[in-house]
Scaffold this motif. Structure first.
Motif, PDB file in Angstrom:
ATOM      1  N   SER A 176     -13.033  24.387  39.045  1.00  0.00           N
ATOM      2  CA  SER A 176     -14.305  25.061  38.771  1.00  0.00           C
ATOM      3  C   SER A 176     -15.154  24.112  37.942  1.00  0.00           C
ATOM      4  O   SER A 176     -14.661  23.105  37.421  1.00  0.00           O
ATOM      5  CB  SER A 176     -14.067  26.365  38.008  1.00  0.00           C
ATOM      6  OG  SER A 176     -13.722  26.074  36.665  1.00  0.00           O
ATOM      7  N   THR A 177     -16.423  24.407  37.799  1.00  0.00           N
ATOM      8  CA  THR A 177     -17.292  23.538  36.995  1.00  0.00           C
ATOM      9  C   THR A 177     -16.915  23.587  35.514  1.00  0.00           C
ATOM     10  O   THR A 177     -17.335  22.734  34.745  1.00  0.00           O
ATOM     11  CB  THR A 177     -18.770  23.919  37.177  1.00  0.00           C
ATOM     12  OG1 THR A 177     -18.934  25.311  36.910  1.00  0.00           O
ATOM     13  CG2 THR A 177     -19.243  23.598  38.581  1.00  0.00           C
ATOM     14  N   LEU A 178     -16.088  24.549  35.124  1.00  0.00           N
ATOM     15  CA  LEU A 178     -15.575  24.608  33.756  1.00  0.00           C
ATOM     16  C   LEU A 178     -14.270  23.840  33.611  1.00  0.00           C
ATOM     17  O   LEU A 178     -13.702  23.766  32.529  1.00  0.00           O
ATOM     18  CB  LEU A 178     -15.359  26.063  33.328  1.00  0.00           C
ATOM     19  CG  LEU A 178     -16.603  26.935  33.276  1.00  0.00           C
ATOM     20  CD1 LEU A 178     -16.234  28.383  32.973  1.00  0.00           C
ATOM     21  CD2 LEU A 178     -17.584  26.407  32.234  1.00  0.00           C
TER      22      LEU A 178
END
Length: 189
Positions: free
Chosen positions: A81-83
């Protein structure tokens, strides 16, 4: 209290089993009715890339980070994920594909579709052409690759940025006309 512990252990076991490696068939859908085998990975050069993929589908955008490692007869893709939360891992070695799906997000394409798009964009057309249906072809130029069906319609369009001549081309955009999605690709290296 023991009953709660028992059900908690059952839940954790099910969760762990759902994240286990699962072999998948080395196939991909080109259209809703046309399925082909994926070529076995074979790379003359080592290819490493970290990419930010931004998917556009049905008026929505979602992003995903992929880490791609390819060399010899192996391809590995990790999706985050972008996290930075790991969503999946795909390993393709020889004729065996294993996937580890940690978290499924319905707004993103399946791990196998991501693998297919990566392979369409980085493998030489000589590895793909024998597996395509009769009348289908891949057409390559320096800036793009087109997958054309037997009616001469574009199914997939891949655009590239020019690398140094000794490296594998890196895609910047993949557009699947039949499935209606587009992927903007930014290299993070």
């Amino acid at each position: 209290m023991k009953r709660i512990q028992y059900w908690l252990m059952c839940f954790i076991t099910l969760l762990l089993c759902s994240c286990a490696n699962k072999p998948i068939s080395p196939e991909t859908w080109l259209t809703k009715g046309v399925k082909v085998n994926l070529p076995a990975p074979h790379f003359d050069q080592v290819y490493h890339d970290q990419q930010l993929l931004t998917f556009s589908y049905n008026g929505q955008q979602h992003s995903l980070i992929t880490m791609i490692d390819a060399q010899n007869d192996a391809l590995s893709v990790v999706g985050l994920s972008t996290l930075g939360i790991r969503l999946f891992k795909i390993d393709y070695y020889g004729k065996v594909i294993t996937t580890e799906q940690n978290i499924f997000i319905k707004e993103l394409p399946s791990a196998s579709q991501i693998l297919s798009d990566i392979m369409f964009s980085i493998l030489p057309i000589e590895q793909w052409q024998p597996l395509l249906p009769k009348g289908w072809q891949l057409i390559d130029t320096n800036e793009q690759r087109l997958l054309i069906n037997e009616q001469q319609q574009t199914v997939i369009e891949i655009k590239y940025r020019q690398p140094p001549s000794s490296q594998i081309r890196k895609p910047t955009n993949i557009k699947h006309y039949i499935f209606g999605y587009q992927i903007a690709i930014s290299s993070m290296e």
